[in-house]
Write a protein that holds these residues in place. Structure first.
Motif, PDB file in Angstrom:
ATOM      1  N   LYS A 145      11.682  28.416  29.681  1.00  0.00           N
ATOM      2  CA  LYS A 145      12.761  27.907  29.941  1.00  0.00           C
ATOM      3  C   LYS A 145      13.676  28.709  29.521  1.00  0.00           C
ATOM      4  O   LYS A 145      13.649  28.881  27.927  1.00  0.00           O
ATOM      5  N   GLU A 146      14.847  28.885  29.893  1.00  0.00           N
ATOM      6  CA  GLU A 146      16.115  29.310  29.065  1.00  0.00           C
ATOM      7  C   GLU A 146      16.508  28.658  27.754  1.00  0.00           C
ATOM      8  O   GLU A 146      17.115  29.178  26.879  1.00  0.00           O
ATOM      9  N   SER A 147      16.255  27.140  28.166  1.00  0.00           N
ATOM     10  CA  SER A 147      16.680  26.134  26.987  1.00  0.00           C
ATOM     11  C   SER A 147      15.636  26.009  26.112  1.00  0.00           C
ATOM     12  O   SER A 147      15.650  25.175  25.244  1.00  0.00           O
ATOM     13  N   ALA A 148      14.543  26.555  26.158  1.00  0.00           N
ATOM     14  CA  ALA A 148      13.312  26.314  25.219  1.00  0.00           C
ATOM     15  C   ALA A 148      13.478  26.912  23.980  1.00  0.00           C
ATOM     16  O   ALA A 148      14.251  27.971  23.721  1.00  0.00           O
ATOM     17  N   TYR A 149      12.882  26.124  22.975  1.00  0.00           N
ATOM     18  CA  TYR A 149      12.681  26.751  21.628  1.00  0.00           C
ATOM     19  C   TYR A 149      11.469  27.235  21.380  1.00  0.00           C
ATOM     20  O   TYR A 149      10.475  26.719  21.895  1.00  0.00           O
ATOM     21  N   PHE A 150      11.494  28.516  20.674  1.00  0.00           N
ATOM     22  CA  PHE A 150      10.371  29.066  20.373  1.00  0.00           C
ATOM     23  C   PHE A 150      10.023  28.953  18.677  1.00  0.00           C
ATOM     24  O   PHE A 150      10.965  29.448  17.955  1.00  0.00           O
ATOM     25  N   ILE A 151       8.996  28.397  18.142  1.00  0.00           N
ATOM     26  CA  ILE A 151       8.653  28.200  16.720  1.00  0.00           C
ATOM     27  C   ILE A 151       7.283  28.889  16.179  1.00  0.00           C
ATOM     28  O   ILE A 151       6.354  28.533  17.019  1.00  0.00           O
ATOM     29  N   ASN A 152       7.331  29.701  15.561  1.00  0.00           N
ATOM     30  CA  ASN A 152       6.085  30.436  15.222  1.00  0.00           C
ATOM     31  C   ASN A 152       5.861  30.092  13.989  1.00  0.00           C
ATOM     32  O   ASN A 152       6.693  30.352  12.879  1.00  0.00           O
ATOM     33  N   THR A 153       4.747  29.221  13.701  1.00  0.00           N
ATOM     34  CA  THR A 153       4.367  28.806  12.405  1.00  0.00           C
ATOM     35  C   THR A 153       3.289  29.584  11.750  1.00  0.00           C
ATOM     36  O   THR A 153       2.595  29.279  10.857  1.00  0.00           O
ATOM     37  N   ALA A 154       2.791  30.546  12.733  1.00  0.00           N
ATOM     38  CA  ALA A 154       1.538  31.510  12.353  1.00  0.00           C
ATOM     39  C   ALA A 154       2.023  32.675  11.750  1.00  0.00           C
ATOM     40  O   ALA A 154       3.029  32.732  11.170  1.00  0.00           O
ATOM     41  N   ARG A 155       1.161  33.486  11.857  1.00  0.00           N
ATOM     42  CA  ARG A 155       1.586  35.138  11.348  1.00  0.00           C
ATOM     43  C   ARG A 155       2.748  35.741  12.266  1.00  0.00           C
ATOM     44  O   ARG A 155       2.647  35.536  13.406  1.00  0.00           O
ATOM     45  N   GLY A 156       3.452  36.441  11.628  1.00  0.00           N
ATOM     46  CA  GLY A 156       4.746  37.213  12.219  1.00  0.00           C
ATOM     47  C   GLY A 156       4.032  38.373  13.492  1.00  0.00           C
ATOM     48  O   GLY A 156       4.654  38.322  14.140  1.00  0.00           O
ATOM     49  N   GLU A 157       2.921  38.764  12.815  1.00  0.00           N
ATOM     50  CA  GLU A 157       2.348  39.985  13.955  1.00  0.00           C
ATOM     51  C   GLU A 157       1.890  39.468  15.265  1.00  0.00           C
ATOM     52  O   GLU A 157       1.428  40.155  15.970  1.00  0.00           O
ATOM     53  N   LEU A 158       1.871  38.195  15.155  1.00  0.00           N
ATOM     54  CA  LEU A 158       1.739  37.561  16.670  1.00  0.00           C
ATOM     55  C   LEU A 158       2.971  37.649  17.641  1.00  0.00           C
ATOM     56  O   LEU A 158       2.527  37.720  18.901  1.00  0.00           O
ATOM     57  N   VAL A 159       4.013  38.069  17.355  1.00  0.00           N
ATOM     58  CA  VAL A 159       5.188  38.201  17.969  1.00  0.00           C
ATOM     59  C   VAL A 159       5.670  39.622  18.139  1.00  0.00           C
ATOM     60  O   VAL A 159       5.705  40.143  16.870  1.00  0.00           O
ATOM     61  N   ARG A 160       5.869  39.926  19.354  1.00  0.00           N
ATOM     62  CA  ARG A 160       6.748  41.270  19.319  1.00  0.00           C
ATOM     63  C   ARG A 160       8.197  40.902  19.149  1.00  0.00           C
ATOM     64  O   ARG A 160       8.839  40.545  20.074  1.00  0.00           O
ATOM     65  N   TYR A 161       8.729  41.095  18.034  1.00  0.00           N
ATOM     66  CA  TYR A 161      10.124  40.907  17.635  1.00  0.00           C
ATOM     67  C   TYR A 161      11.062  41.545  18.637  1.00  0.00           C
ATOM     68  O   TYR A 161      12.155  40.970  18.764  1.00  0.00           O
ATOM     69  N   ASP A 162      11.007  42.644  19.110  1.00  0.00           N
ATOM     70  CA  ASP A 162      11.882  43.699  19.681  1.00  0.00           C
ATOM     71  C   ASP A 162      12.010  42.950  21.274  1.00  0.00           C
ATOM     72  O   ASP A 162      12.999  42.670  21.738  1.00  0.00           O
ATOM     73  N   ASP A 163      10.798  42.533  21.474  1.00  0.00           N
ATOM     74  CA  ASP A 163      10.866  41.618  22.885  1.00  0.00           C
ATOM     75  C   ASP A 163      11.584  40.257  22.563  1.00  0.00           C
ATOM     76  O   ASP A 163      12.240  39.573  23.516  1.00  0.00           O
ATOM     77  N   LEU A 164      11.361  39.490  21.546  1.00  0.00           N
ATOM     78  CA  LEU A 164      12.044  38.349  21.149  1.00  0.00           C
ATOM     79  C   LEU A 164      13.548  38.498  21.107  1.00  0.00           C
ATOM     80  O   LEU A 164      14.222  37.739  21.766  1.00  0.00           O
ATOM     81  N   TYR A 165      13.991  39.367  20.444  1.00  0.00           N
ATOM     82  CA  TYR A 165      15.579  39.721  20.413  1.00  0.00           C
ATOM     83  C   TYR A 165      15.801  40.060  21.538  1.00  0.00           C
ATOM     84  O   TYR A 165      17.061  39.678  22.072  1.00  0.00           O
ATOM     85  N   ALA A 166      15.380  40.905  22.631  1.00  0.00           N
ATOM     86  CA  ALA A 166      15.872  40.966  24.005  1.00  0.00           C
ATOM     87  C   ALA A 166      15.954  39.574  24.702  1.00  0.00           C
ATOM     88  O   ALA A 166      16.920  39.545  25.621  1.00  0.00           O
ATOM     89  N   ALA A 167      14.940  39.005  24.640  1.00  0.00           N
ATOM     90  CA  ALA A 167      14.754  37.521  25.529  1.00  0.00           C
ATOM     91  C   ALA A 167      16.072  36.620  24.792  1.00  0.00           C
ATOM     92  O   ALA A 167      16.734  35.949  25.695  1.00  0.00           O
ATOM     93  N   LEU A 168      16.578  36.775  23.526  1.00  0.00           N
ATOM     94  CA  LEU A 168      17.381  36.078  23.153  1.00  0.00           C
ATOM     95  C   LEU A 168      18.901  36.397  23.626  1.00  0.00           C
ATOM     96  O   LEU A 168      19.939  35.812  23.826  1.00  0.00           O
TER      97      LEU A 168
END
Length: 80
Positions: free
Chosen positions: A57-80
């Protein structure tokens, strides 16, 4: 209702803890908050990318309490 996706925990155990078992795609579509708790392995590295963020959802929160390498941060930035 709390939803859960965990391929390593039985449905019975998840339900005993008060959660509804669902697929990862359905969890992403339904949830207001997505909290990632996974260990880093070759299978999980980069597991959250453009496709996963696009399902949320556009209004959803994403919280990563795990390792940073699980997330593709360029994709996260684009989604934001």
């Amino acid at each position: 209702m709390a939803f859960s996706y965990d391929p390593f925990v039985s449905a019975e155990e998840v339900e005993r803890l008060g959660c509804e078992v669902t697929s990862l795609n359905e969890l992403l579509k339904k949830s207001d908050v997505v909290s990632l708790h996974a260990r880093l392995s070759p299978e999980t590295e980069g597991m959250f990318g453009a496709r996963q963020f696009s399902l949320m959802k556009e209004s959803a929160y994403f919280i990563n309490t795990a390792r940073g390498e699980l997330v593709r941060y360029d994709d996260l930035y684009a989604a934001l």
